[in-house]
Design an enzyme around this catalytic site. Structure first.
Site, PDB file in Angstrom:
ATOM      1  CB  ILE A  73      -8.515  10.067   6.860  1.00 10.63           C
ATOM      2  CG1 ILE A  73      -7.234  10.874   7.107  1.00 10.63           C
ATOM      3  CG2 ILE A  73      -9.566  10.412   7.902  1.00 10.63           C
ATOM      4  CD1 ILE A  73      -7.442  12.382   6.993  1.00 10.63           C
ATOM      5  CB  SER A  74      -4.367   6.451   8.899  1.00 14.45           C
ATOM      6  OG  SER A  74      -4.413   5.407   7.962  1.00 14.45           O
TER       7      SER A  74
END
Length: 224
Positions: A73-74
């Site tokens: 997840i960025s």
């Protein structure tokens, strides 16, 4: 009460998350994110629901976190930067996202545009994201399990396309699904690493802008 955050009463966990969101909003502002709508969406979407419970205490850190299957997840800054680059000024109504992943970026987009179409190539991630987004009642999102490099021709053209994996060049099939005046934001591999690029479709072709260095997982074809 002592012990892990999971043992805290629900009210205590909610209070911790609220404080963490405020700190994150301040960090995003300090880092140069100027669109208040984007900051609100990035900080108010419950990121702790998009990571494993064991990582929930780090959900509002400005850091990428693993979500399994070699994906992440960025970090919130990256989500905010890409979203701001895609939307400002005057875009978009419909957005195609390539790489649903956890669904967090999808939820952020859903808070800001009329309709989000998102494609994920890893079946397990697609299923989890679908359940999370359904639980959050993101009714303006449509998900698909498939090869993101092919886009989603059925709903093209799109005002915006956001790609969350690094390509070696602009995917032609995706560029062809961009509406006139539309924008694509994506990480591209260059000779020295990766850079974030904004591509705008004009009457004369495509205009490229290099935004900043980034680090993303590679864009892969096919499904898994």
């Amino acid at each position: 009460m002592t012990g892990s955050p999971a043992a805290l009463p629900a009210a205590g966990r909610a209070s911790n998350h609220a404080r963490a969101r405020l700190r994150l909003a301040a960090r995003l502002t300090a880092a140069g994110i100027g669109d208040d709508r984007v900051i609100t969406a990035v900080t108010q979407v419950p990121r702790h629901l998009f990571v494993d419970e064991a990582l929930a205490t780090h959900a509002y850190d400005d850091a990428a976190l693993p979500i399994g299957h070699g994906q992440t997840i960025s970090q919130p800054y990256t989500v905010a930067r890409m979203t701001e680059a895609l939307l400002a000024p005057g875009c978009c109504s419909t957005v195609l996202e390539i790489g649903t992943g956890s669904g967090y970026q999808t939820a952020v987009l859903a808070a800001l545009v009329r309709r989000v179409y998102s494609v994920e190539r890893v079946a397990a991630l697609w299923q989890r994201a679908e359940a999370r987004l359904r639980g959050l009642r993101c009714r303006n999102v449509r998900l698909r399990y498939g090869d993101g490099a092919l886009g989603w021709q059925e709903y093209a053209p799109f005002d915006g396309i956001l790609i969350t994996a690094a390509a070696h060049g602009v995917p032609r099939q995706l560029a062809a699904q961009l509406a006139p005046g539309g924008r694509m934001v994506l990480p591209l591999n260059d000779g020295d690493g990766q850079v974030l690029v904004r591509l705008t479709r004009t009457s004369a072709g495509f205009r490229h802008e290099v935004l900043e260095p980034v680090t993303f997982v590679p864009l892969l074809a096919g499904v898994a």
